[in-house]
Design a protein around this motif. Structure first.
Motif, PDB file in Angstrom:
ATOM      1  N   VAL A  25      -9.214  14.124  -7.154  1.00  0.00           N
ATOM      2  CA  VAL A  25      -9.252  13.338  -5.918  1.00  0.00           C
ATOM      3  C   VAL A  25      -8.185  12.253  -6.005  1.00  0.00           C
ATOM      4  N   GLY A  26      -7.312  12.179  -4.982  1.00  0.00           N
ATOM      5  CA  GLY A  26      -6.258  11.180  -4.990  1.00  0.00           C
ATOM      6  C   GLY A  26      -5.803  10.832  -3.591  1.00  0.00           C
ATOM      7  N   ASP A  27      -4.756  10.002  -3.519  1.00  0.00           N
ATOM      8  CA  ASP A  27      -4.331   9.481  -2.221  1.00  0.00           C
ATOM      9  C   ASP A  27      -2.850   9.644  -1.923  1.00  0.00           C
ATOM     10  N   SER A  28      -2.056  10.151  -2.863  1.00  0.00           N
ATOM     11  CA  SER A  28      -0.609  10.096  -2.701  1.00  0.00           C
ATOM     12  C   SER A  28       0.051  11.426  -3.028  1.00  0.00           C
ATOM     13  N   ILE A  29       1.355  11.503  -2.743  1.00  0.00           N
ATOM     14  CA  ILE A  29       2.116  12.700  -3.078  1.00  0.00           C
ATOM     15  C   ILE A  29       2.195  12.868  -4.595  1.00  0.00           C
ATOM     16  N   VAL A  30       2.158  11.772  -5.337  1.00  0.00           N
ATOM     17  CA  VAL A  30       2.132  11.864  -6.802  1.00  0.00           C
ATOM     18  C   VAL A  30       0.886  12.619  -7.247  1.00  0.00           C
ATOM     19  N   ASP A  31      -0.254  12.277  -6.661  1.00  0.00           N
ATOM     20  CA  ASP A  31      -1.502  12.950  -7.016  1.00  0.00           C
ATOM     21  C   ASP A  31      -1.488  14.410  -6.564  1.00  0.00           C
ATOM     22  N   ALA A  32      -0.961  14.645  -5.367  1.00  0.00           N
ATOM     23  CA  ALA A  32      -0.893  16.016  -4.862  1.00  0.00           C
ATOM     24  C   ALA A  32      -0.023  16.883  -5.758  1.00  0.00           C
ATOM     25  N   ASP A  33       1.137  16.359  -6.159  1.00  0.00           N
ATOM     26  CA  ASP A  33       2.032  17.115  -7.031  1.00  0.00           C
ATOM     27  C   ASP A  33       1.407  17.338  -8.407  1.00  0.00           C
ATOM     28  N   ARG A  66       0.820  -1.213   0.000  1.00  0.00           N
ATOM     29  CA  ARG A  66       0.000   0.000   0.000  1.00  0.00           C
ATOM     30  C   ARG A  66       0.859   1.271   0.000  1.00  0.00           C
ATOM     31  N   HIS A  67       2.104   1.152   0.441  1.00  0.00           N
ATOM     32  CA  HIS A  67       2.979   2.321   0.502  1.00  0.00           C
ATOM     33  C   HIS A  67       3.980   2.361  -0.649  1.00  0.00           C
ATOM     34  N   LEU A  68       3.862   1.417  -1.584  1.00  0.00           N
ATOM     35  CA  LEU A  68       4.795   1.344  -2.705  1.00  0.00           C
ATOM     36  C   LEU A  68       4.157   1.737  -4.028  1.00  0.00           C
ATOM     37  N   VAL A  69       2.841   1.878  -4.053  1.00  0.00           N
ATOM     38  CA  VAL A  69       2.105   2.124  -5.294  1.00  0.00           C
ATOM     39  C   VAL A  69       2.098   3.617  -5.612  1.00  0.00           C
ATOM     40  N   GLY A  70       2.026   3.941  -6.908  1.00  0.00           N
ATOM     41  CA  GLY A  70       1.847   5.339  -7.273  1.00  0.00           C
ATOM     42  C   GLY A  70       2.531   5.756  -8.556  1.00  0.00           C
ATOM     43  N   HIS A  71       3.689   5.153  -8.838  1.00  0.00           N
ATOM     44  CA  HIS A  71       4.449   5.572 -10.019  1.00  0.00           C
ATOM     45  C   HIS A  71       4.348   4.580 -11.171  1.00  0.00           C
ATOM     46  N   GLY A  72       3.503   3.577 -11.064  1.00  0.00           N
ATOM     47  CA  GLY A  72       3.364   2.596 -12.129  1.00  0.00           C
ATOM     48  C   GLY A  72       3.939   1.245 -11.739  1.00  0.00           C
ATOM     49  N   ALA A  73       3.696   0.239 -12.604  1.00  0.00           N
ATOM     50  CA  ALA A  73       4.052  -1.144 -12.287  1.00  0.00           C
ATOM     51  C   ALA A  73       5.559  -1.360 -12.201  1.00  0.00           C
TER      52      ALA A  73
END
Length: 239
Positions: free
Chosen positions: A169-177, A46-53
């Motif tokens: 709407v998002g959940d991560s720093i990637v989405d925030a940025d 859950r803490h590794l997802v965000g930048h793709g596979a």
């Protein structure tokens, strides 16, 4: 019924619309074991997802030994094949999501997805979740030459959904940025896959469940915000 003061609301997918961690973890661990590594706990994924596979696989390798791009390239097709075949075994939509989407749609708001998951896998997952016709626009991590946190995918998703006043709407720093780069108000969910406390994302609003999304959008709107046309490339919001 009072109209929502936004024309388009875009969403991240993994950790935002649905808890995909069980299936991502299963595919990651299948791949790690195929590469001779130990698996990792589902909760850690859950803490590794965000930048793709590929980034997920890279982080999984780093957590279980020495990472290398050669192993990433070797494992990537293994991961994709397993995930494609098992994309919705344990994935579930978050509570109250359906009601929030219906509330937005009923008030004339267009719905979009902007994710770093490949577009074909995104559409496959949406079909498995029964959401084939739920969203007006879908932009995946390979739809454009760039992916989040570059703002272009979010711009594209909003434009494809018709343009207008928008929120993300998002959940991560990637989405925030991504939202900051696109100059779009950002709503963070506190229950997603973030690698840091939700308070550290710098969101314009935080919701603890989707029951709070519509009220948060009402609070976010600032009179004087310029509506965007469907062909706008760089959304700008007045202060």
């Amino acid at each position: 019924m009072i109209p929502i003061p936004f024309d388009v609301v875009a969403f991240d997918l993994d950790g935002t619309l649905a808890d995909t961690a069980p299936d991502l973890a299963a595919s990651l661990n299948h791949t790690l074991r195929a590469l001779g590594r130990d698996g990792v706990p589902t909760e850690s994924v859950r803490h590794l997802v965000g930048h793709g596979a590929k980034a997920l696989l890279r982080k999984g390798l780093a957590a279980t030994g020495e990472p290398s791009e050669e192993l990433v390239e070797q494992g990537f097709p293994v991961f994709l094949d397993h995930y494609r075949a098992n994309i919705c075994n344990g994935t579930q939509a978050y509570p109250d999501l359906e009601g929030a989407l219906e509330a937005l749609r009923g008030r004339g708001v267009a719905l979009a997805i902007c994710t770093n998951k490949p577009e074909k896998l995104t559409r496959r997952l949406l079909e498995a979740l029964g959401w084939t016709n739920r969203f007006d626009a879908i932009v995946g991590g390979d739809t454009l030459p760039v992916k989040k946190p570059d703002p272009a995918p979010l711009h594209e998703a909003l434009a494809r959904a018709g343009g207008g006043r928008a929120a993300f709407v998002g959940d991560s720093i990637v989405d925030a940025d991504t939202a900051r780069a696109a100059q779009v108000p950002f709503v963070a969910v506190s229950f997603g896959f973030s690698d840091r406390p939700v308070e550290a994302l710098g969101a314009d609003a935080v919701i603890d469940s989707y029951a709070g999304l519509v009220p948060a959008l009402y609070r976010l709107y600032k009179p004087g915000t310029r509506a965007l046309g469907a062909t706008d490339i760089h959304p700008m919001f007045k202060n």
